[in-house]
Design a protein around this motif. Structure first.
Motif, mmCIF file in Angstrom:
data_model
loop_
_atom_site.group_PDB
_atom_site.id
_atom_site.type_symbol
_atom_site.label_atom_id
_atom_site.label_comp_id
_atom_site.label_asym_id
_atom_site.label_seq_id
_atom_site.Cartn_x
_atom_site.Cartn_y
_atom_site.Cartn_z
ATOM 1 N N ILE A 129 0.875 -1.171 0.000
ATOM 2 C CA ILE A 129 0.000 0.000 0.000
ATOM 3 C C ILE A 129 0.914 1.223 0.000
ATOM 4 C CG2 ILE A 129 -0.228 -0.068 2.538
ATOM 5 C CD1 ILE A 129 -3.119 1.014 2.095
ATOM 6 N N THR A 130 0.653 2.175 -0.886
ATOM 7 C CA THR A 130 1.585 3.301 -1.026
ATOM 8 C C THR A 130 0.924 4.655 -0.813
ATOM 9 O OG1 THR A 130 1.267 3.323 -3.418
ATOM 10 C CG2 THR A 130 3.130 2.048 -2.576
ATOM 11 N N SER A 131 -0.266 4.632 -0.208
ATOM 12 C CA SER A 131 -0.878 5.912 0.147
ATOM 13 C C SER A 131 -1.854 5.686 1.283
ATOM 14 C CB SER A 131 -1.633 6.494 -1.040
ATOM 15 O OG SER A 131 -2.338 7.662 -0.649
ATOM 16 N N HIS A 132 -2.126 6.738 2.024
ATOM 17 C CA HIS A 132 -3.259 6.733 2.932
ATOM 18 C C HIS A 132 -4.512 6.908 2.066
ATOM 19 C CE1 HIS A 132 -2.555 10.805 1.866
ATOM 20 N NE2 HIS A 132 -3.740 11.153 2.325
ATOM 21 N N PRO A 170 13.464 10.705 -4.794
ATOM 22 C CA PRO A 170 13.023 9.335 -4.545
ATOM 23 C C PRO A 170 11.504 9.186 -4.604
ATOM 24 C CG PRO A 170 13.547 10.402 -2.466
ATOM 25 C CD PRO A 170 13.810 11.421 -3.547
ATOM 26 N N GLY A 171 11.069 8.033 -5.110
ATOM 27 C CA GLY A 171 9.636 7.759 -5.231
ATOM 28 C C GLY A 171 9.117 6.825 -4.156
ATOM 29 N N SER A 172 9.957 6.461 -3.219
ATOM 30 C CA SER A 172 9.495 5.613 -2.113
ATOM 31 C C SER A 172 10.494 5.750 -0.971
ATOM 32 C CB SER A 172 9.439 4.140 -2.546
ATOM 33 O OG SER A 172 10.743 3.653 -2.790
ATOM 34 N N VAL A 173 10.093 5.246 0.183
ATOM 35 C CA VAL A 173 10.989 5.293 1.339
ATOM 36 C C VAL A 173 12.226 4.435 1.077
ATOM 37 C CG1 VAL A 173 11.186 4.592 3.761
ATOM 38 C CG2 VAL A 173 9.203 5.918 2.996
ATOM 39 N N ARG A 225 4.947 7.787 7.228
ATOM 40 C CA ARG A 225 5.630 6.607 7.752
ATOM 41 C C ARG A 225 5.045 5.371 7.105
ATOM 42 N NH1 ARG A 225 4.921 5.563 12.870
ATOM 43 N NH2 ARG A 225 6.979 4.831 13.435
ATOM 44 N N VAL A 226 5.913 4.493 6.687
ATOM 45 C CA VAL A 226 5.441 3.297 5.992
ATOM 46 C C VAL A 226 6.190 2.074 6.503
ATOM 47 C CG1 VAL A 226 5.048 4.670 3.910
ATOM 48 C CG2 VAL A 226 7.137 3.341 4.117
ATOM 49 N N THR A 227 5.584 0.907 6.278
ATOM 50 C CA THR A 227 6.323 -0.319 6.525
ATOM 51 C C THR A 227 7.281 -0.465 5.355
ATOM 52 O OG1 THR A 227 4.363 -1.328 5.559
ATOM 53 C CG2 THR A 227 4.716 -1.650 7.913
ATOM 54 N N SER A 267 7.337 11.843 -4.472
ATOM 55 C CA SER A 267 6.320 11.172 -3.661
ATOM 56 C C SER A 267 4.998 11.019 -4.399
ATOM 57 C CB SER A 267 6.091 11.945 -2.361
ATOM 58 O OG SER A 267 5.624 13.255 -2.648
ATOM 59 N N THR A 268 4.798 11.780 -5.475
ATOM 60 C CA THR A 268 3.551 11.627 -6.233
ATOM 61 C C THR A 268 3.485 10.239 -6.866
ATOM 62 O OG1 THR A 268 3.648 14.001 -6.611
ATOM 63 C CG2 THR A 268 2.067 12.787 -7.923
ATOM 64 N N THR A 269 4.652 9.625 -7.067
ATOM 65 C CA THR A 269 4.693 8.242 -7.562
ATOM 66 C C THR A 269 3.887 7.337 -6.629
ATOM 67 O OG1 THR A 269 6.948 8.757 -8.234
ATOM 68 C CG2 THR A 269 6.269 6.438 -8.356
ATOM 69 N N LEU A 270 4.023 7.559 -5.339
ATOM 70 C CA LEU A 270 3.297 6.750 -4.358
ATOM 71 C C LEU A 270 1.790 6.876 -4.565
ATOM 72 C CD1 LEU A 270 5.348 7.787 -1.185
ATOM 73 C CD2 LEU A 270 5.404 5.539 -2.303
ATOM 74 N N SER A 271 1.356 8.128 -4.753
ATOM 75 C CA SER A 271 -0.082 8.373 -4.934
ATOM 76 C C SER A 271 -0.586 7.707 -6.210
ATOM 77 C CB SER A 271 -0.354 9.879 -5.018
ATOM 78 O OG SER A 271 0.286 10.562 -3.968
ATOM 79 N N VAL A 272 0.203 7.822 -7.288
ATOM 80 C CA VAL A 272 -0.215 7.259 -8.574
ATOM 81 C C VAL A 272 -0.340 5.741 -8.463
ATOM 82 C CG1 VAL A 272 0.503 6.850 -10.957
ATOM 83 C CG2 VAL A 272 0.707 9.151 -9.964
ATOM 84 N N LEU A 273 0.658 5.105 -7.868
ATOM 85 C CA LEU A 273 0.630 3.641 -7.787
ATOM 86 C C LEU A 273 -0.571 3.158 -6.969
ATOM 87 C CD1 LEU A 273 4.440 2.826 -7.373
ATOM 88 C CD2 LEU A 273 3.019 2.624 -9.430
#
Ligand SMILES: Cc1ncc(C[n+]2csc(CCOP(=O)(O)OP(=O)(O)O)c2C)c(N)n1
Ligand code: SF4
Ligand SMILES: [Mg+2]
Lengths: 551, 280
Positions: free
Chosen positions: A62-65, A323-326, A359-361, A463-469
């Motif tokens: 999961i890559t977004s709230h 970066p597009g992810s943690v 914060r993410v796993t 970080s918009t990559t997270l939202s898109v995915l």
């Protein structure tokens, strides 16, 4: 209901411990082996106002709230008013029974019971965990254990309060949701923590920063763990002091990093150019919030893209990557620190509040990181700016019997000031060639991420990559997501293949800076640009709808 | 001592006080070397201005920094490698104008560095504007009718800010200045020397300083006496104005740690990272 995304949203005034409540919930989900994405939305104040946290969790990635809550916990009337419309179809609202709310919601004595405790405001955050525990079928003793583990202080009050709220919630909420366990427990990390750790992995020796949201938590993290990590964190008088100290440290042989947001970065521009001219290796983290000026200090933005690309006056090579992810934040920070040292020029890690503070796993492959060995000096007479064919001169640091002169003025190979015309051309050429060597080197690196290979092309970054995915996952949409990790030099050699395609750009800027960059540097003319620039990250529900409409 | 010179062409005006500062510094380094201090451990930096050209004229390592920031530059170098002796050369415009925030904080935190101010009461390199230490009434291209501001007093400023070594020298008294510089470099903490420096082109103060200075005669360990000496306007005391012992910033912050010397190899870093992650 099980095996799908579950979202907790909790709201209240600043000072109600909302952020902590989100952290407790996130840790609980992570311990269940589930994936977690935690986003805190808070205004720039310490008391009052309205804070909320959104914690979404799923058994898979999961890559977004999400902005529709399954369990909505409102600690005050304002939260009820702000979030009543944010309930999912199966969702339930829990609220302080002093607040007026729609029928079907569950009123609990959150503020009334809190009155008997030392800090009746702060303790109300504990009610979030209690309501969650009741809703997902935890026992009272499991809840007590969770509270003991999660709160470092005041548990002689937190635990009885949690038990009271839990008992009050149980009749209405018991077993409302069932959350399956995931396959394994993963650590929870914020983007800023990953950046800090990545820097250490890449060789960081000393970190300088002046507090500025959303970059501050890098400073706090490194300062708190300086000894554990074997590094030093310094908080000087201002950002100008920060970057000039970092440059001084680098010229003495320490791998240095600085971090700030737009305003602080603006103060660093003059010294950024100094690093360009003197060929000082330096890594700068720019974590964006909406500007111009003070703007929205605690929210997210990609409006600093042009600023980052054009940082400093004069002509000199630099690297900018986002970066597009943690996980990528960790790898990329190490890589950029290495590039700064290999090519002796400033590098910028561009990120946003949304990645910095969410914060993410995360599953960091801590060992899979770049480690650069800069060109060392051969024995014999040393020239700091030896005019090597690659433009990269060997490095040497004092103390040394050789003289090592770094210079902000135009200089000869020895680092002595000269305004000679021929030398000026030679040295400008040297720095330009160094930029070309850097660009050639980037061709050997992984510079663009592509997710999927079917459907329409979506280009995004950071970080918009997270939202898109997450939007694609949520909407069941098939697409090819292209995310340039490097933005300067922009890897046009990878991107130009998309030039003729029907491209949708997604970014968090009002003027479409990323779309302009793609057009200018890679000849990509997007068919449409989906933008959001109110400081809030895209919601997957909203973005999925926009992407579907674009198809 | 001569090999401390470089081949760079000297472009100071003939008679400029900067020559005295350069000569004094070379003497100071020679003196330190005779006491066993390796000159390779010296790290110098300079701002931008006439004063800063000294960087090119000294065969020593360091960074020719930017206007007012040399104060921050040397602090960074010191934190990176506390085994270095760091020296910043600044101008009065540089240090009391552009870089004053760094100056105050270097003194406040007792950064172990030597700050040498070439105080000529004028922006030399930008052709004669008034500076923070110019007298009221000073006429320059930006104040054609005369400056309407009173000057800052560098010594009082530094005493109040917490400097642990404060001195005043005069470029016309090279031997004494060399002695002050050597003491300042050896001082473990923030050492500040305001050097009265005539600028023959824009602010010729030779007569004034030849007649209007005298050796400091108070006890430099006595803060109140130092404040009184700094406040004197009739005749300007030259010498160590104040000196005290206090743990230096790098020591407070780093303890025994030396970031360059103790920089971990990759494997050690990865181990520590894994340990920190396992706790989050
Ligand atoms: C940021 C910045 N602003 C302005 C200048 C232009 N400048 C160069 S030297 C100087 C003044 C130097 O005066 P001072 O520090 O007293 O040195 P002096 O020349 O008198 O030795 C100025 C304003 C600069 N180099 N950088
Ligand atoms: S202008 Fe003044 S300070 Fe500059 S070199 Fe000439 S005399 Fe010296
Ligand atoms: Mg001056």
């Amino acid at each position: 209901m099980a095996d799908e995304v579950f979202t907790l949203i909790a709201g209240g005034k600043a000072g109600y411990g909302i952020r902590k409540a989100g952290t407790v919930a996130a840790a609980l989900f992570a311990r269940m082996g589930r994936h977690v994405f935690q986003m805190d939305d808070y205004p720039s104040l310490i008391r009052g106002g309205h804070n909320f946290c959104a914690v979404s969790t799923a058994p898979g990635p999961i890559t977004s709230h999400y902005t529709k809550a399954d369990l909505l916990v409102c600690l005050d009337q304002r939260s009820v008013d702000a979030h009543a419309s944010h309930l999912s179809e199966r969702g339930v609202m829990v609220h302080d029974d002093k607040a007026k709310a729609d029928e079907g919601s569950v009123g609990l004595p959150i503020s009334a019971e809190a009155k008997q405790y030392a800090d009746p405001e702060l303790i109300t955050g504990v009610a979030v965990a209690a309501a969650l525990a009741a809703a997902i079928g935890m026992s009272e003793s499991e809840l007590a254990g969770l509270i003991e583990q999660s709160y470092s202080r005041g548990n002689e009050e937190n635990v009885p309060y949690a038990r009271t709220i839990y008992k009050a919630a149980l009749p209405a909420l018991k077993g409302w949701f069932r959350l399956n366990r995931g396959e394994k427990e993963r650590p929870l990390l914020s983007g800023n923590e990953a950046i800090a750790l990545g820097a250490v992995a890449g060789g960081l020796d000393i970190f300088f920063a002046y507090p500025m949201t959303p970059a501050s938590s890098i400073l706090h993290f490194l300062a708190a763990r300086a000894e554990d990590l074997g590094v030093v964190a310094v908080h000087p008088e201002n950002e100008i002091g920060v970057i000039n100290m970092a440059i001084g440290a680098a010229t003495a042989g320490a791998r240095a990093m600085v971090a700030s947001s737009g305003g602080g970065f603006a103060l660093m521009q003059e010294a950024f150019s100094l690093a360009g001219m003197a060929e000082v290796p330096l890594l700068c983290v720019l974590s964006s919030r909406p500007g111009p000026s003070t703007g929205l200090p605690t929210y997210t933005s990609q409006g600093d893209l042009s600023f980052a690309l054009n940082q400093g006056h004069g002509e000199f090579p630099r690297v900018v990557a986002s970066p597009g992810s943690v996980e990528e934040a960790y790898r990329l920070t190490a890589e950029l620190l290495g590039l700064a040292w290999e090519f002796q020029t400033p590098a910028i890690l561009l990120t946003e509040k949304h990645l910095s503070e969410s914060r993410v796993t995360a599953e960091l492959e801590t060992g899979k990181v770049a480690w650069a060995e800069p060109v060392p000096a051969a024995p014999g007479p040393y020239r700091r700016y030896l005019d090597a064919p690659t433009g990269v001169s060997p490095l040497l640091f004092p103390p040394s019997s050789e003289i090592v002169k770094w210079n902000s003025y135009e200089h000869d190979e020895n680092g002595t000031t000269t305004e000679d015309a021929g030398n000026s051309t030679r040295m400008a050429d040297k720095r330009r060639r160094k930029g070309e060597s850097l660009a050639d080197h980037l061709r050997t690196l992984h510079t663009v991420n592509a997710f999927g290979d079917k459907g329409p092309v979506i280009m995004t970054y950071g970080s918009t990559t997270l939202s898109v995915l997450e939007a694609l996952r949520h909407g069941g949409i098939e697409a090819t997501v292209v995310q340039p990790v490097f933005l300067e030099p922009l890897p046009w050699w990878e991107l130009s293949r998309y030039a003729g395609r029907n491209v949708t750009v997604v970014e968090q800027s009002s003027t479409g800076m990323f779309a302009s960059l793609l057009k200018e540097k890679a000849g990509i003319v997007p068919a449409r640009v989906i933008k959001r620039y109110d400081g809030r990250p895209f919601a997957p529900e909203e973005l999925a709808a926009a992407l579907k409409a674009a198809e | 001592m001569s090999e401390l010179s470089t081949k760079a062409e000297n472009t100071w005006c003939p008679g400029c006080g900067n020559f005295g500062i350069l000569n004094a510094f070379k003497r100071a380094v020679a003196g330190l070397e005779s006491e066993g201090v390796d000159r390779g451990r010296l790290y110098i930096s300079a701002g931008i201005g006439c004063h800063a050209k000294i960087f090119d004229y000294l065969a020593l390592s360091g960074l020719y920094s930017i206007h007012g920031r040399e104060i921050a530059t040397v602090q960074g170098a010191k934190l990176a490698n506390p085994n270095l002796y760091v020296v910043a050369f600044g101008g009065d415009g540089d240090v009391f104008g552009e870089g004053v925030s760094h100056l105050l904080f270097a003194a406040k935190r007792n950064a172990d560095m030597t700050m040498i101010v070439h105080d000529n009461g004028v922006y030399g390199l930008t052709t004669g504007q008034y500076t923070p230490t110019s007298r009221r009434g000073f006429k320059g291209p930006s104040t054609p009718a005369g400056s309407v501001e009173d000057p800052l007093d560098p010594l009082t400023l530094m005493l109040v800010a917490g400097a642990t070594f404060v001195a005043r020298g005069y470029s016309g008294k090279v031997e004494q200045l060399a002695d002050l510089m050597a003491k300042a470099i050896k001082h473990r903490g923030f050492a500040f020397i305001d050097v009265l420096q005539p600028c023959v082109t824009f602010n010729d103060t030779y007569k004034k300083y030849n007649a209007g200075t005298e050796p400091a005669a108070h006890d430099p360990a006595d803060f109140a006496a130092a404040m009184a000496a700094a406040a004197r306007r009739d005749r300007l005391p030259l010498g160590v104005v104040y000196e005290t012992d206090k743990t230096a910033f790098d020591r407070e912050l780093l303890g025994e740690h030396n970031p360059v010397r103790d920089s971990l190899p990759q494997a050690g870093r990865l181990e520590r990272i894994a340990r920190v992650i396992s706790r989050s």
